[in-house]
Design a protein around this motif. Structure first.
Motif, PDB file in Angstrom:
ATOM      1  N   PRO A  27       0.830  -1.201   0.000  1.00 16.25           N
ATOM      2  CA  PRO A  27       0.000   0.000   0.000  1.00 16.25           C
ATOM      3  C   PRO A  27       0.864   1.250   0.000  1.00 16.25           C
ATOM      4  O   PRO A  27       2.019   1.228   0.419  1.00 16.25           O
ATOM      5  CB  PRO A  27      -0.794  -0.125   1.308  1.00 16.25           C
ATOM      6  N   ALA A  28       0.297   2.312  -0.509  1.00 20.69           N
ATOM      7  CA  ALA A  28       1.047   3.571  -0.561  1.00 20.69           C
ATOM      8  C   ALA A  28       1.456   3.982   0.839  1.00 20.69           C
ATOM      9  O   ALA A  28       0.726   3.729   1.812  1.00 20.69           O
ATOM     10  CB  ALA A  28       0.180   4.649  -1.194  1.00 20.69           C
ATOM     11  N   PRO A  29       2.625   4.597   0.964  1.00 21.07           N
ATOM     12  CA  PRO A  29       3.051   5.053   2.292  1.00 21.07           C
ATOM     13  C   PRO A  29       2.020   6.002   2.905  1.00 21.07           C
ATOM     14  O   PRO A  29       1.470   6.864   2.221  1.00 21.07           O
ATOM     15  CB  PRO A  29       4.377   5.767   2.015  1.00 21.07           C
ATOM     16  N   TRP A  30       1.783   5.807   4.197  1.00 19.59           N
ATOM     17  CA  TRP A  30       0.892   6.697   4.935  1.00 19.59           C
ATOM     18  C   TRP A  30       1.729   7.591   5.833  1.00 19.59           C
ATOM     19  O   TRP A  30       2.659   7.144   6.490  1.00 19.59           O
ATOM     20  CB  TRP A  30      -0.082   5.886   5.794  1.00 19.59           C
ATOM     21  N   GLN A  31       1.390   8.891   5.857  1.00 18.85           N
ATOM     22  CA  GLN A  31       2.121   9.831   6.707  1.00 18.85           C
ATOM     23  C   GLN A  31       1.169  10.556   7.649  1.00 18.85           C
ATOM     24  O   GLN A  31       0.023  10.852   7.295  1.00 18.85           O
ATOM     25  CB  GLN A  31       2.870  10.857   5.857  1.00 18.85           C
ATOM     26  N   SER A 465      -1.181   8.770  19.440  1.00 16.23           N
ATOM     27  CA  SER A 465      -1.050   7.430  18.871  1.00 16.23           C
ATOM     28  C   SER A 465      -0.971   7.584  17.361  1.00 16.23           C
ATOM     29  O   SER A 465      -1.961   7.921  16.705  1.00 16.23           O
ATOM     30  CB  SER A 465      -2.258   6.565  19.249  1.00 16.23           C
ATOM     31  N   ILE A 466       0.214   7.336  16.809  1.00 19.12           N
ATOM     32  CA  ILE A 466       0.454   7.513  15.379  1.00 19.12           C
ATOM     33  C   ILE A 466       0.787   6.151  14.771  1.00 19.12           C
ATOM     34  O   ILE A 466       1.818   5.548  15.099  1.00 19.12           O
ATOM     35  CB  ILE A 466       1.606   8.498  15.110  1.00 19.12           C
ATOM     36  N   GLY A 467      -0.095   5.645  13.928  1.00 24.17           N
ATOM     37  CA  GLY A 467       0.178   4.400  13.226  1.00 24.17           C
ATOM     38  C   GLY A 467       0.142   3.162  14.098  1.00 24.17           C
ATOM     39  O   GLY A 467       0.775   2.158  13.759  1.00 24.17           O
ATOM     40  N   THR A 468      -0.591   3.214  15.206  1.00 23.34           N
ATOM     41  CA  THR A 468      -0.667   2.048  16.090  1.00 23.34           C
ATOM     42  C   THR A 468      -1.494   0.946  15.439  1.00 23.34           C
ATOM     43  O   THR A 468      -2.579   1.196  14.908  1.00 23.34           O
ATOM     44  CB  THR A 468      -1.295   2.437  17.436  1.00 23.34           C
ATOM     45  N   VAL A 493       3.266   2.704   7.511  1.00 22.73           N
ATOM     46  CA  VAL A 493       3.545   4.001   8.132  1.00 22.73           C
ATOM     47  C   VAL A 493       4.897   4.514   7.651  1.00 22.73           C
ATOM     48  O   VAL A 493       5.898   3.785   7.630  1.00 22.73           O
ATOM     49  CB  VAL A 493       3.537   3.877   9.667  1.00 22.73           C
ATOM     50  N   PHE A 494       4.936   5.774   7.253  1.00 24.79           N
ATOM     51  CA  PHE A 494       6.172   6.382   6.761  1.00 24.79           C
ATOM     52  C   PHE A 494       6.370   7.732   7.438  1.00 24.79           C
ATOM     53  O   PHE A 494       5.442   8.528   7.486  1.00 24.79           O
ATOM     54  CB  PHE A 494       6.091   6.574   5.240  1.00 24.79           C
ATOM     55  N   PRO A 495       7.546   7.967   7.997  1.00 22.03           N
ATOM     56  CA  PRO A 495       8.686   7.057   8.077  1.00 22.03           C
ATOM     57  C   PRO A 495       8.429   5.928   9.080  1.00 22.03           C
ATOM     58  O   PRO A 495       7.620   6.072   9.991  1.00 22.03           O
ATOM     59  CB  PRO A 495       9.828   7.951   8.551  1.00 22.03           C
TER      60      PRO A 495
END
Length: 516
Positions: A27-31, A465-468, A493-495
């Protein structure tokens, strides 16, 4: 909207991406919307409505991450002797402690040869520059065993004295509001400060603040203690990087809002003459004897660190201890704990026990660590002044939760933590003796959990909570304000790592300044 930027090179960007075969589809990177890497390679921080940003956590660990852990040549070698080896090891440690320190503060390395070392007392390192090293962390390599039937640390690193305010240096912070993430602020008089000064950024506790976060209103039960303001006078250790008139610039960011309505803040110089540095422990297997699974009178901590800075614990396995593999106490600062393991602790599964990797110091880094059968595996205690980082660590067969445990830890990053249990950042209310709000500026980044609760306090900032990945649940007390949630269950999740990205961006920025 104003943003904060750091540049990252193209090679850094590629290092932050997972290398996959061309035919693999991801999947495309998520930021995140709060901190991201732009197409041009900038690390960009987006402030909230008050000007707060997620802070830079990269200046933690040994020498703020600016130096690699050193590899010194061996000074003295010993092998096991029959019976109790405590005096045997302690004498060798004391002899190296008497050697003169070199220009980098190093005295010598004691190598413990492969073998079994029964130890009935704490091996104490109380001089800087002493390194205790084995020939490996497996049970058939260098193995120290705590044999006494009482609670004690097998290895104890401890300086002396206290942190002291230097008389006549205190000035007030004159900004009415200092947001999270900033590296500078105005003071009433900047004349007495210069680059390199060690300072405390002091944030007082006030009754209004305690009242606004409702910690004078904790539901009463037997043993409950309401919070009092004097307990929350927080002292964040920093270093001045430059002075422009009455504006001070500091190395590590502000990690808790300072607001005039809550007493503002002060700055003063400090000294800590007895604090030691350049102590290392590595390549050891540490064990404790025990009578049964719930034994509470035996080896308690593998390595305990207090009143020490710029130290490290590397490649240490701790087995069967009741409390922790490594515990960084209140005045442990800039310690790196890496590649360590806490396995099969032996103690009652209840409060105050099985805190696998414990931290109440500041600017400490725990990375690449593993834990099994712990209660609170990667944990901070009360009134903990950050930043602090737990990065790329795992916990399995857990009995309780990871996270800030009680009474206000400030500025912690949990980055790529994988657990089959919980990570919780919440108001613990009447739990314990009135634990209350666990903390603020607590950031979960790309963690994998059984479940997680992230709440924000009623005042003084947010938790994130980021990308949990894992179940999201509301917490023990469900009427508290929710934290900031983004990218829940995102798979790309990116980075990948906030800590690594911030460190690379800073190192590149520092190199650019040197070139100029």
């Amino acid at each position: 909207m104003k943003t904060f930027r750091h540049w990252i090179s193209a090679c850094t960007l590629s290092a932050l991406c997972t290398v996959l075969p061309a035919q693999t589809k991801m999947p495309a990177p998520w930021q995140s919307s709060l901190v991201k890497i732009s197409k041009s390679g900038e690390l960009v921080y987006i402030p909230d409505e008050e000007g707060n940003v997620i802070p830079d956590f990269s200046r933690v660990g040994y020498h703020h991450g600016n130096q690699s852990i050193p590899q010194h040549s061996v000074t003295r070698i010993i092998s096991p002797v029959e019976g109790d080896n405590w005096a045997h090891i302690q004498q060798a440690v004391d002899e190296i402690s008497q050697l003169p320190a070199d220009q980098n503060g190093h005295r010598g390395v004691l190598l413990l040869k492969r073998g079994l070392y029964p130890v009935s007392q704490s091996v104490v390192i109380k001089a800087g520059g002493v390194v205790l090293k084995g020939e490996g962390s497996n049970v058939d390599e260098t193995r120290l065993i705590a044999t006494a039937k009482r609670k004690y640390a097998l290895i104890k690193i401890s300086g002396a004295g206290i942190r002291e305010e230097i008389s006549g240096t205190r000035v007030s912070i004159t900004d009415k509001f200092v947001p999270v993430g900033t590296h500078s602020f105005q003071v009433s008089c900047g004349e007495g400060f210069k680059s390199g000064d060690k300072i405390v950024v002091y944030r007082p506790g006030t009754q209004k603040w305690v009242h606004d976060i409702k910690m004078d209103q904790i539901e009463e039960r037997k043993g409950t203690r309401q919070w009092t303001p004097q307990e929350y006078n927080l002292a964040f250790e920093r270093e001045v990087t430059r002075v422009e008139g009455n504006r001070l610039f500091i190395d590590n960011p502000v990690v808790m809002q300072m607001d005039w309505k809550y007493g503002g803040g002060d700055v003063y110089k400090y000294k800590f003459d007895g604090r030691i540095n350049e102590v290392g422990v590595s390549d050891l297997c540490l064990e404790s004897e025990f009578d049964d699974y719930e034994d509470t009178q035996h080896g308690w901590i593998g390595v305990q660190i207090e009143k020490a800075e710029n130290c490290w614990v590397d490649n240490v396995t701790a087995r069967y201890f009741g409390y922790a593999a490594v515990s960084c106490e209140r005045f442990a600062k800039n310690v790196t704990v890496r590649n360590c393991r806490n396995l099969e602790p032996k103690a009652v599964i209840t409060g105050g026990l099985r805190y696998s990797f414990n931290n109440i110091g500041q600017q400490n880094l725990f990375m690449n660590c593993q834990s099994t059968e712990g209660r609170h595996d990667y944990i901070t205690g009360s009134q903990v002044c950050g930043p602090n980082v737990f990065y790329n660590c795992t916990a399995t067969q857990t009995y309780a939760d990871i996270g800030p445990h009680h009474r206000w830890a400030v500025g912690t990053l949990y980055d790529n933590i994988v657990t089959d249990g919980d990570i919780n950042v919440q108001d613990r209310g009447k739990m314990g003796s009135g634990h209350g709000w666990a903390g603020v500026t607590q950031v979960l980044w790309n963690c994998h959990v059984g479940r997680a609760a992230v709440q924000s306090p009623w005042a003084s900032g947010k938790n994130y909570s980021i990308g949990t990945k894992g179940e999201r649940y509301p917490g023990v007390f469900t009427d508290r304000p929710d934290g900031v949630w983004e990218g829940h269950n995102e798979t790309n999740v990116f980075p990948r790592s906030l800590y690594v990205t911030q460190l690379m961006a800073r190192q590149k920025a520092d190199l650019s300044l040197l070139i100029k």
